[in-house]
Write an enzyme that holds these catalytic residues in place. Structure first.
Site, mmCIF file in Angstrom:
data_model
loop_
_atom_site.group_PDB
_atom_site.id
_atom_site.type_symbol
_atom_site.label_atom_id
_atom_site.label_comp_id
_atom_site.label_asym_id
_atom_site.label_seq_id
_atom_site.Cartn_x
_atom_site.Cartn_y
_atom_site.Cartn_z
ATOM 1 N N GLU A 51 -3.161 -31.341 -50.208
ATOM 2 C CA GLU A 51 -4.476 -31.961 -50.109
ATOM 3 C C GLU A 51 -4.651 -32.810 -51.366
ATOM 4 O OE1 GLU A 51 -7.847 -29.327 -49.744
ATOM 5 O OE2 GLU A 51 -9.221 -31.030 -49.623
ATOM 6 N N ARG A 288 3.582 -16.877 -52.323
ATOM 7 C CA ARG A 288 3.103 -17.852 -53.304
ATOM 8 C C ARG A 288 3.717 -17.586 -54.662
ATOM 9 N NH1 ARG A 288 -1.720 -20.575 -52.211
ATOM 10 N NH2 ARG A 288 -2.227 -21.015 -54.370
ATOM 11 N N LYS A 298 -5.961 -25.327 -58.141
ATOM 12 C CA LYS A 298 -6.405 -26.667 -58.486
ATOM 13 C C LYS A 298 -7.873 -26.678 -58.905
ATOM 14 C CE LYS A 298 -4.705 -28.424 -54.637
ATOM 15 N NZ LYS A 298 -4.330 -29.324 -53.532
#
Ligand code: ATP
Ligand code: MG
Length: 579
Positions: A51, A288, A298
């Site tokens: 994104e 992850r 982020k």
């Protein structure tokens, strides 16, 4: 979360011919099985779907190495897809830096796509869902909807708008898109099952209104934007992705990913994907990356940047790709790190020491060694008569093939203050005025004769004599001493700004602590000092790596200029990980 040093899967196995060969990770095993069975006609297509709402961090690199790695290894293609469905947080600045960082890592994508390329198709599909009675417009607030979700063991409560007529849903959804409904007042929800044990099936939101921010590509054309679950699988499908690889938190979304695809695939929808009725993308999940003493989000990184708690996204303490680059990490070291940790289905925490270990291993082989004096005191060689001379030192001892550099030598040198003791015991091997011999790195053997002090008793000058027959590289150079010390010639020495970085957070897992994560920042994560460095560094270029002898690995910072050298400490020499 348990602490894991090295994972079980992805570990190295030693094969008989002595070469190390990596065993397949579980995703590679899945891919090889699919290839053997001729799934999707043997086509391999992956995508990396960031994104564009922030800079890439090292967690993303784990996904990048997987997505691009699978395509590379199995003659497939990996595309870059910007998952740009939330204009409130996205920007072209991020699109550009994401592309730049992937290129820097050394990966090549096939094509670039944007989820926003599919806004029309997705909208049309939403209309189809409504017409089929599979979606409805809900007028409740986000809080009300959340309250009705139920728990994994208790069913949810149906919205009072769940059974409104199809015509009304159509009319309202179109009004949402025309901008006639205020942001936050209505959403489009899939009508699935409010009692499903998988909470993601309890009428998930498909569309929301965003009118407060224009989209970085489509401007104000769209007033409604698809949610991740409604956009991701369909985007994969439109593009022909075969293996949609993501992180474990999406595992619970997988049935919904498949549900939405079930509604739009098959013989009735031949036109939606170029790959025919048998083609289906499959989602697969791996663990992850989490690393100690940093954060991997982020949102939190953006906060640190916005509030000036770090110098920017590329602050060398940041776990971003550009921060790591500026810190002196190489693409190779980062990729080696990903190889070492491997891919599993177990969430864990990786020791930051392992990351440092990989860059140390990389730089050990390549970084030229130079002298830099951090706490200088002057050394005068009283029996040195000449006007100075130029010595030649190998960049890496014992590796003439890696080149050499010139070192100016003369009567006055800078040495580390800590390398001289007026009165030393027999555990101290460096300079002391008691007749012992010490070698100046790549140069002569000296003996201290005394020192001078200021009124406060601080040593200002150390005096020594040298042995002209002891020069390194000559026969006398073979004479051994118990210690070698670093030095820089005073006249030619350059002053360099040296930024000594340490871990960004003071606690091992800041995300697990209660309270404000900003209060957990390490107050000593940056110390700036001035060092005296060799004149050979005058020509150092941005991103050149060096080992400052006995100090650590350093890289030329982007701020560095010929008349103001700036170096960042990449890591110290000591490897805590191996211990
Ligand atoms: P963040 O939580 O930092 O905002 P994100 O997951 O929202 O990250 P995206 O841009 O959506 O960021 O991520 C793009 C891809 O990178 C996804 O496939 C995601 O699974 C993967 N990814 C993100 N963070 C990690 C991580 N820590 N480890 C491995 N993969 C990650
Ligand atoms: Mg995301």
């Amino acid at each position: 979360m348990e602490e894991i040093n090295l994972p079980v899967e992805g570990k190295e196995t030693i094969v008989p011919n002595g070469k190390e060969e990596k065993s397949l990770n579980f995703i590679e095993q899945i891919v090889e099985k699919d290839l053997a069975e001729g799934v999707n006609n043997g086509r391999i297509q992956t995508r990396f779907p960031p994104e564009p709402n922030g800079y890439l961090h090292i967690g993303h690199v784990k996904a990048i190495c997987m997505d691009f790695g699978i395509a590379e290894k199995y003659n497939g293609v990996c595309n870059l897809r910007f998952d740009d469905t939330n204009p409130a947080k996205e920007d072209t600045e991020y699109v550009e830096t994401i592309e730049r960082d992937i290129r820097w890592l050394g990966f090549k994508w096939g094509q670039i796509f944007y989820a926003s390329d599919y806004f029309q198709q997705l909208y049309d599909l939403a209309i189809m869902f409504i017409k089929q009675g599979k979606a409805y417009v809900d007028e409740q607030t986000a809080e009300q909807i959340a309250e009705q979700k139920g728990t994994p063991t208790e069913p949810g409560v149906a919205s009072p708008f769940r059974d409104r007529p199809i015509e009304e849903n159509l009319r309202l959804f179109e009004a949402m898109q025309r901008g006639e409904i205020e942001e936050g007042k209505m959403v489009l929800r899939a009508k699935i099952d409010m009692a499903n044990p998988n909470m993601h099936f309890r009428d998930p939101i498909m569309y929301r209104i965003i009118t407060s921010h224009p989209h970085h590509r489509t401007g104000t054309k769209w007033k409604v934007y698809p949610m991740y679950d409604f956009a991701h699988g369909q985007s994969d499908y439109f593009e022909g992705v075969t293996h949609s690889i993501c992180t474990l938190e999406f595992e619970v979304h997988r049935p919904l990913y498949d549900y939405f695809l079930d509604q739009i695939t098959g013989p009735n929808f031949a036109g939606l994907s170029p790959y025919g009725p048998d083609y289906r993308p499959k989602q697969r999940e791996f663990n992850r990356l989490n690393i100690t003493y940093t954060v991997m989000s982020k949102r939190k990184m953006l906060q640190l940047v916005k509030e000036g708690l770090v110098a920017g996204w590329d602050d060398p303490r940041m776990p971003t790709v550009c921060g790591l680059r500026r810190r002196g990490y190489t693409p190779q070291a980062i990729r080696n790190f990903m190889d070492k940790i491997g891919y599993t289905k177990v969430e864990g925490m990786i020791d930051q020491g392992l990351l440092e270990h990989t860059i140390r291993e990389d730089l050990k082989e390549t970084a030229p060694r130079v002298c830099a004096i951090f706490d200088p005191v002057k050394l005068v060689i009283t029996n040195y008569e000449g006007n100075g001379e130029t010595l030649v030192a190998e960049n890496i001892d014992g590796h003439p093939e890696l080149g050499s550099r010139e070192m100016k030598f003369s009567r006055e040198l800078w040495i580390e203050r800590g390398d001289f003791l007026e009165e030393a015991d027999n555990k101290f091997y460096r300079l002391s005025p008691d007749g012992r011999e010490v070698r100046l790195k790549a140069s002569y053997i000296i003996q201290a004769t005394g020192c001078e002090k200021d009124a406060d008793g601080n040593i200002t000058t150390v005096y020594a004599t040298y042995d002209p027959d002891s020069k390194s590289g000559t026969e006398g150079g073979n004479r051994k001493t118990k210690a070698t010390i670093n030095w820089v010639e005073c006249n030619s020495a350059l002053d360099a700004e040296v930024r000594l970085y340490d871990r960004l957070f003071a606690v091992e897992n800041p995300s697990a602590e209660e309270g404000d994560f900003r209060e957990l920042l390490n107050p000593d994560s940056l110390k700036v000092v001035t060092a005296k460095v060799e004149s050979s560094l005058a020509h150092a270029k941005m991103q050149d790596h060096f080992q400052f002898l006995k100090q650590g690995y350093f890289v030329v910072d982007d701020d560095s200029k010929p008349d103001h050298l700036v170096f960042n400490r990449t890591c110290s020499l000591k490897d805590n990980y191996l211990k």
